[in-house]
Scaffold this active site. Sequence first.
Site, PDB file in Angstrom:
ATOM      1  N   SER A 223      13.212 -47.901   6.452  1.00 30.41           N
ATOM      2  CA  SER A 223      13.584 -48.070   7.860  1.00 30.41           C
ATOM      3  C   SER A 223      13.862 -46.727   8.524  1.00 30.41           C
ATOM      4  CB  SER A 223      14.807 -48.979   7.975  1.00 30.41           C
ATOM      5  OG  SER A 223      15.955 -48.379   7.402  1.00 30.41           O
ATOM      6  N   ARG A 227      11.021 -45.892  11.402  1.00 27.35           N
ATOM      7  CA  ARG A 227      11.556 -46.010  12.768  1.00 27.35           C
ATOM      8  C   ARG A 227      11.349 -44.696  13.526  1.00 27.35           C
ATOM      9  NH1 ARG A 227      16.057 -47.495  11.543  1.00 27.35           N
ATOM     10  NH2 ARG A 227      16.085 -49.708  12.123  1.00 27.35           N
ATOM     11  N   ASN A 231       8.331 -44.307  16.568  1.00 22.37           N
ATOM     12  CA  ASN A 231       8.696 -44.026  17.961  1.00 22.37           C
ATOM     13  C   ASN A 231       8.121 -42.692  18.437  1.00 22.37           C
ATOM     14  OD1 ASN A 231      10.824 -46.026  19.258  1.00 22.37           O
ATOM     15  ND2 ASN A 231      11.254 -45.939  17.072  1.00 22.37           N
TER      16      ASN A 231
END
Length: 287
Positions: A223, A227, A231
């Site tokens: 994660s 993440r 992005n």
Amino acid sequence: MASESGTLTSSDYISHHLTNLTFGKLPEGTTRYDGSVVGEGGTWTFAHGTEAADMGFWALNVDTMFWSVGLGLLFIWLFQKVAKSATAGVPGNTQNFVETIIEFVDENVKSIFHHKNELIAPLSLTIFVWVFMMNTMDLIPVDWIPFVAAEMGISYMKVVPTTDVNATAGMALSVFALIIYYSIKAKGVSGFLAELSLQPLGKWLLPFNLFLEVVGLIAKPVSLALRLFGNMYAGEMIFILIALLPFWVQWVLSVPWAIFHILVITLQAFIFMVLTIVYMAMAHDDH
């Protein structure tokens, strides 16, 4: 570059800007971009196009290493310079800025991490500032540095390290190693293994507990890495797509997107830092 490279299609332009400057060993028999074939024993070289995939695990993204290490050294130099020149009186603008960042990070550490560990605060500060600096490179117009690199004979140049999953995964795995280390240090090997196998449903469902806890443990670095990478990669892609538009449209779209992206840049650095603090607190907690 978009306007000057008439021989490039939009697909070529996007592919070029998303390709890292990769150095590695091409295996024997590989057909290169120019039609030549790698001879006996393979060859160490910079990749062109899709050649990086043939280089295997030990290929190195040179641009990612250069910009991430360079920005890390800039962070160390700046904060060390401020620390050495700090005064008790009215602080200068730079000292005031650095102190604000340190206080902000310190408040977050104190509110989340309730154990004694002198590593957590400097680790959190390093993560927040370093990731923020790497993310900020995304605000530089996409053609500027690649154009300068091309003039120097460098074919590829990605300047945002956090758009390289290797960089974000490397940071996430470093945090993961600290999680395992402090989990064992705080609870012992037996306590750590008991935490993985006896929760949440007790010893009678040990295999199921182990499956749930191992998946949850592995999800932490995954994660963290994906993440941040997802992005920043999406943000870079939008800047590249804007660069393909007519010049006047670029100005209309790039400025508001850059202003919005400042929020994304800061938020992603903050999230990476906060999740690291949370995971380290969980590693110290004794259930």
